[in-house]
Design a protein around this motif. Structure first.
Motif, PDB file in Angstrom:
ATOM      1  N   GLU A   1      96.535 103.674  45.020  1.00 13.79           N
ATOM      2  CA  GLU A   1      96.324 103.873  43.585  1.00 13.79           C
ATOM      3  C   GLU A   1      97.437 103.227  42.765  1.00 13.79           C
ATOM      4  O   GLU A   1      97.192 102.704  41.671  1.00 13.79           O
ATOM      5  N   ALA A   2      98.651 103.234  43.287  1.00 15.99           N
ATOM      6  CA  ALA A   2      99.754 102.588  42.569  1.00 15.99           C
ATOM      7  C   ALA A   2      99.487 101.099  42.400  1.00 15.99           C
ATOM      8  O   ALA A   2      99.756 100.521  41.339  1.00 15.99           O
ATOM      9  N   GLU A   3      98.965 100.482  43.445  1.00 14.50           N
ATOM     10  CA  GLU A   3      98.615  99.067  43.337  1.00 14.50           C
ATOM     11  C   GLU A   3      97.542  98.849  42.277  1.00 14.50           C
ATOM     12  O   GLU A   3      97.643  97.936  41.452  1.00 14.50           O
ATOM     13  N   ARG A   4      96.533  99.708  42.261  1.00 10.13           N
ATOM     14  CA  ARG A   4      95.473  99.570  41.258  1.00 10.13           C
ATOM     15  C   ARG A   4      96.021  99.791  39.851  1.00 10.13           C
ATOM     16  O   ARG A   4      95.603  99.129  38.897  1.00 10.13           O
ATOM     17  N   THR A   5      96.958 100.728  39.715  1.00  9.04           N
ATOM     18  CA  THR A   5      97.591 100.981  38.413  1.00  9.04           C
ATOM     19  C   THR A   5      98.292  99.728  37.908  1.00  9.04           C
ATOM     20  O   THR A   5      98.152  99.339  36.739  1.00  9.04           O
ATOM     21  N   LEU A   6      99.064  99.101  38.779  1.00  3.97           N
ATOM     22  CA  LEU A   6      99.755  97.873  38.403  1.00  3.97           C
ATOM     23  C   LEU A   6      98.762  96.777  38.050  1.00  3.97           C
ATOM     24  O   LEU A   6      98.972  96.020  37.075  1.00  3.97           O
ATOM     25  N   MET A   7      97.671  96.685  38.778  1.00  4.65           N
ATOM     26  CA  MET A   7      96.672  95.650  38.509  1.00  4.65           C
ATOM     27  C   MET A   7      95.880  95.934  37.229  1.00  4.65           C
ATOM     28  O   MET A   7      95.157  95.067  36.745  1.00  4.65           O
ATOM     29  N   ARG A   8      96.003  97.120  36.685  1.00  3.57           N
ATOM     30  CA  ARG A   8      95.431  97.400  35.360  1.00  3.57           C
ATOM     31  C   ARG A   8      96.397  97.022  34.243  1.00  3.57           C
ATOM     32  O   ARG A   8      96.109  97.236  33.066  1.00  3.57           O
ATOM     33  N   GLY A   9      97.569  96.522  34.598  1.00  8.18           N
ATOM     34  CA  GLY A   9      98.534  96.081  33.606  1.00  8.18           C
ATOM     35  C   GLY A   9      99.573  97.118  33.239  1.00  8.18           C
ATOM     36  O   GLY A   9     100.407  96.861  32.361  1.00  8.18           O
ATOM     37  N   PHE A  10      99.559  98.269  33.897  1.00  6.18           N
ATOM     38  CA  PHE A  10     100.554  99.308  33.605  1.00  6.18           C
ATOM     39  C   PHE A  10     101.729  99.094  34.548  1.00  6.18           C
ATOM     40  O   PHE A  10     101.694  99.452  35.721  1.00  6.18           O
ATOM     41  N   THR A  11     102.774  98.499  34.013  1.00  7.15           N
ATOM     42  CA  THR A  11     103.930  98.156  34.824  1.00  7.15           C
ATOM     43  C   THR A  11     104.957  99.279  34.895  1.00  7.15           C
ATOM     44  O   THR A  11     105.888  99.203  35.707  1.00  7.15           O
ATOM     45  N   THR A  12     104.790 100.311  34.067  1.00  4.58           N
ATOM     46  CA  THR A  12     105.699 101.459  34.060  1.00  4.58           C
ATOM     47  C   THR A  12     104.894 102.719  33.779  1.00  4.58           C
ATOM     48  O   THR A  12     103.988 102.707  32.939  1.00  4.58           O
ATOM     49  N   VAL A  13     105.238 103.816  34.466  1.00  6.25           N
ATOM     50  CA  VAL A  13     104.633 105.122  34.183  1.00  6.25           C
ATOM     51  C   VAL A  13     105.728 106.181  34.140  1.00  6.25           C
ATOM     52  O   VAL A  13     106.748 106.069  34.823  1.00  6.25           O
ATOM     53  N   ARG A  14     105.503 107.177  33.323  1.00  8.32           N
ATOM     54  CA  ARG A  14     106.343 108.384  33.344  1.00  8.32           C
ATOM     55  C   ARG A  14     105.555 109.432  34.098  1.00  8.32           C
ATOM     56  O   ARG A  14     104.472 109.843  33.674  1.00  8.32           O
ATOM     57  N   ASP A  15     106.066 109.831  35.254  1.00  7.22           N
ATOM     58  CA  ASP A  15     105.358 110.769  36.119  1.00  7.22           C
ATOM     59  C   ASP A  15     105.697 112.191  35.699  1.00  7.22           C
ATOM     60  O   ASP A  15     106.859 112.606  35.743  1.00  7.22           O
ATOM     61  N   LEU A  16     104.664 112.953  35.317  1.00  6.77           N
ATOM     62  CA  LEU A  16     104.879 114.288  34.757  1.00  6.77           C
ATOM     63  C   LEU A  16     104.530 115.396  35.741  1.00  6.77           C
ATOM     64  O   LEU A  16     103.990 116.430  35.339  1.00  6.77           O
ATOM     65  N   GLY A  17     104.864 115.202  37.000  1.00  9.36           N
ATOM     66  CA  GLY A  17     104.718 116.297  37.953  1.00  9.36           C
ATOM     67  C   GLY A  17     104.148 115.853  39.277  1.00  9.36           C
ATOM     68  O   GLY A  17     103.034 115.335  39.333  1.00  9.36           O
ATOM     69  N   GLY A  18     104.922 116.089  40.356  1.00 11.84           N
ATOM     70  CA  GLY A  18     104.448 115.772  41.689  1.00 11.84           C
ATOM     71  C   GLY A  18     105.589 115.350  42.598  1.00 11.84           C
ATOM     72  O   GLY A  18     106.690 115.023  42.136  1.00 11.84           O
ATOM     73  N   PRO A  19     105.337 115.348  43.915  1.00  9.44           N
ATOM     74  CA  PRO A  19     106.372 114.992  44.891  1.00  9.44           C
ATOM     75  C   PRO A  19     106.555 113.487  44.979  1.00  9.44           C
ATOM     76  O   PRO A  19     106.190 112.838  45.961  1.00  9.44           O
ATOM     77  N   VAL A  20     107.156 112.913  43.959  1.00  7.17           N
ATOM     78  CA  VAL A  20     107.108 111.460  43.767  1.00  7.17           C
ATOM     79  C   VAL A  20     108.413 110.742  44.108  1.00  7.17           C
ATOM     80  O   VAL A  20     108.464 109.522  44.098  1.00  7.17           O
ATOM     81  N   PHE A  21     109.459 111.488  44.461  1.00  8.07           N
ATOM     82  CA  PHE A  21     110.757 110.835  44.639  1.00  8.07           C
ATOM     83  C   PHE A  21     110.747 109.817  45.777  1.00  8.07           C
ATOM     84  O   PHE A  21     111.207 108.684  45.616  1.00  8.07           O
ATOM     85  N   ALA A  22     110.231 110.197  46.934  1.00  8.48           N
ATOM     86  CA  ALA A  22     110.182 109.261  48.060  1.00  8.48           C
ATOM     87  C   ALA A  22     109.237 108.111  47.766  1.00  8.48           C
ATOM     88  O   ALA A  22     109.482 106.969  48.164  1.00  8.48           O
ATOM     89  N   PHE A  23     108.160 108.407  47.050  1.00  9.27           N
ATOM     90  CA  PHE A  23     107.189 107.370  46.722  1.00  9.27           C
ATOM     91  C   PHE A  23     107.801 106.345  45.769  1.00  9.27           C
ATOM     92  O   PHE A  23     107.621 105.135  45.936  1.00  9.27           O
ATOM     93  N   LYS A  24     108.536 106.815  44.772  1.00  9.54           N
ATOM     94  CA  LYS A  24     109.257 105.909  43.873  1.00  9.54           C
ATOM     95  C   LYS A  24     110.211 105.036  44.674  1.00  9.54           C
ATOM     96  O   LYS A  24     110.318 103.824  44.428  1.00  9.54           O
ATOM     97  N   GLN A  25     110.888 105.628  45.637  1.00 14.08           N
ATOM     98  CA  GLN A  25     111.813 104.872  46.469  1.00 14.08           C
ATOM     99  C   GLN A  25     111.071 103.778  47.236  1.00 14.08           C
ATOM    100  O   GLN A  25     111.569 102.648  47.376  1.00 14.08           O
ATOM    101  N   ALA A  26     109.875 104.092  47.718  1.00 18.97           N
ATOM    102  CA  ALA A  26     109.095 103.097  48.456  1.00 18.97           C
ATOM    103  C   ALA A  26     108.733 101.910  47.573  1.00 18.97           C
ATOM    104  O   ALA A  26     108.768 100.755  48.011  1.00 18.97           O
ATOM    105  N   ILE A  27     108.384 102.173  46.306  1.00 19.34           N
ATOM    106  CA  ILE A  27     108.088 101.081  45.377  1.00 19.34           C
ATOM    107  C   ILE A  27     109.346 100.286  45.067  1.00 19.34           C
ATOM    108  O   ILE A  27     109.351  99.054  45.111  1.00 19.34           O
ATOM    109  N   ASP A  28     110.430 100.989  44.792  1.00 19.97           N
ATOM    110  CA  ASP A  28     111.674 100.312  44.427  1.00 19.97           C
ATOM    111  C   ASP A  28     112.221  99.467  45.578  1.00 19.97           C
ATOM    112  O   ASP A  28     112.898  98.462  45.351  1.00 19.97           O
ATOM    113  N   GLN A  29     111.932  99.884  46.813  1.00 19.02           N
ATOM    114  CA  GLN A  29     112.420  99.142  47.980  1.00 19.02           C
ATOM    115  C   GLN A  29     111.370  98.174  48.534  1.00 19.02           C
ATOM    116  O   GLN A  29     111.496  97.687  49.652  1.00 19.02           O
ATOM    117  N   ASP A  30     110.320  97.918  47.751  1.00 16.11           N
ATOM    118  CA  ASP A  30     109.333  96.878  48.062  1.00 16.11           C
ATOM    119  C   ASP A  30     108.470  97.197  49.274  1.00 16.11           C
ATOM    120  O   ASP A  30     107.895  96.288  49.888  1.00 16.11           O
TER     121      ASP A  30
END
Length: 487
Positions: free
Chosen positions: A159-188
């Protein structure tokens, strides 16, 4: 185990572009489910991918390498994130992950630069969604409550890939276990938008986000966390001291802002919209703990009394507020409070819910127009967020939600809200900003998040509804994730 659809052969054929249905990912899922913890997910996923002989390129969209040479955009019209009209006769140079220069005329390209002729199309900043749930956007709630966290991360990657392909290059995440997932995106490891994480939303017993089974009641103060809390989706807090503790835990893990649940919600059937959950003292404890870390609190609130209580506690941003009245709107304006609201209009935006959730859903639909009209009347600082939940089909309407704003704003105002204005809200994170640099604008030294549209969105905002067709170039952090101009 779960997947984004059923697992029969017909569905696999129909979803060949979905990460969840790739045979190697099905194998990986079973390996991940054998015992990865939430905090060890990134390392575990990397090991599992390596053991399967897969590379990062096994994903549907490979993460592009950092640019090895400058990129010069030429022959375009520019929406810079703030102006109500387009600029012409300029060239834009990207070096690394920054916009190096915007030049008038026709200067020569630097030696070795890649030159992209945009064919007179419109270049603009990447879009920002101020209310997104990276882990919860596309999977049904029943699956999220029963599935393994490792698989949820994998599905969220698709879903993150689809989000980026919709043109949303940044999101503010308002709840969820997202810390490791953010790290995965940041580390490519995963292609996706920048994430400003809140971590677990902090609610009270019986509040919005308390989706525990009744077998978990009663809860003992300072007792062991429930399975829901262990997942990192939400935390239960029933005193100022507990709120303070839970806030500090999320900040410790890397939250850029904190989300407190001040009142009832739609997706929690036991928490009607009119109820208030956290007390003023509890909210104030959360605000104080967050301000100690030099960032801010956003509060989930619909009803006037809940919003006013949050403002009295020192909160800087209200999420939703669809039921606010005139006195509350004036108070928000007088105090300079941000409003992050979603243009929910019909069942097409949310799906048809049942029982108490249906009652709350209809209340939100009924209040949307009044809330936006009050926001405009009192010139409240207003951000755009879509808050898509529990459905891949609904998540795909992220851009459509943005176009709903034509009911109240001009196309140029909408584009500004989803770029420069939303970036101002992200800036409240101060030193907790995980991505220092200017977002939401096209100007020198800003982060290079750029979109090239085949058409003029100031004349036709609905171009954003069909990103596969109309977004020809998608750049995030100086990297080109899509270039439909290439032969």
């Amino acid at each position: 185990m779960f997947s984004c659809t059923s697992n029969d052969d017909a569905d696999v054929v129909k979803h060949t572009g979905c990460l969840c249905h790739r045979p190697e990912i099905q194998v990986l899922t079973r390996r991940v489910n054998t015992g990865l913890s939430r905090r060890g997910f990134v390392a575990g996923m990397t090991t599992s991918i390596a053991s399967l002989g897969l590379s990062r390129h096994a994903t549907a969209l490979a993460v592009p390498a950092p640019p090895s040479r400058p990129i010069l955009f030429a022959n375009f019209r520019l929406f810079d994130g703030k102006s109500s009209s387009l600029r012409e006769g300029v060239r834009l140079l990207v070096e690394g992950n920054r916009i190096k220069a915007i030049s008038t005329g026709n200067p020569a390209a630097p030696d070795g630069a890649q030159v992209i002729d945009c064919g007179g199309r419109v270049l603009m900043p990447g879009l920002i969604d101020a209310h997104w749930h990276s882990m919860f956007a596309s999977l049904p709630l029943s699956n999220l409550l029963t599935g393994d966290i490792g698989f949820i991360h994998l599905a969220a990657g698709a879903e993150a890939e689809r989000t980026l392909m919709r043109g949303f290059t940044t999101v503010r995440d308002l709840g969820g276990p997202v810390f490791a997932f953010k790290q995965a995106i940041d580390q490519d490891l995963v292609s996706g938008p920048r994430i400003y994480p809140s971590g677990a939303m902090i609610t009270s017993t019986g509040g919005h986000g308390d989706l525990r089974p009744l077998s978990d009641v009663p809860r003992s103060p300072a007792g062991p966390p429930s399975a829901l809390e262990k997942s990192g989706a939400s935390n239960i807090a029933d005193s100022p001291d507990e709120v303070r503790l839970r806030v500090r835990e999320q900040l410790f893990q890397g939250a850029s802002q904190i989300k407190l649940v001040g009142g009832g919600g739609v997706s929690s059937p036991r928490s009607p919209l009119d109820m208030s959950t956290l007390s003023e003292a509890e909210l104030r404890a959360g605000v104080e703990a967050t301000e100690d870390r030099n960032t801010y609190v956003a509060v989930h609130a619909y009803a006037p009394a809940t919003i006013q209580r949050a403002i009295a506690a020192g909160v800087k941003c209200i999420e939703h507020a669809h039921l606010m009245d005139e006195a509350t709107a004036k108070l928000m304006a007088d105090k300079g409070i941000w409003l992050s609201i979603q243009p929910f209009l019909t069942d097409d935006d949310t799906g048809v819910l049942a029982g108490p959730s249906r009652i709350a859903q209809l209340q939100v639909f009924g209040g949307t127009d009044n809330a936006y009209n009050l926001a405009k009347k009192y010139e409240i600082r207003t951000a755009f967020g879509s808050d898509m939940l529990f459905s891949e089909k609904l998540a795909a309407r992220q851009g459509t939600m943005l176009t709903h704003l034509t009911k109240w704003y001009s196309n140029a105002e909408i584009l500004t809200m989803a770029t420069a204005t939303n970036a101002e809200l992200l800036g409240l994170s101060g030193p907790r900003n995980p991505y220092p640099g200017k977002l939401g604008v096209v100007q020198e030294n800003a982060l290079a998040d750029l979109l090239l549209l085949d058409g003029n969105p100031i004349e036709n905002i609905r171009l954003i509804e069909d990103p596969a067709k109309n977004l020809l170039i998608i750049m995030k952090d100086g990297r080109i994730y899509k270039n439909a101009l290439q032969p």
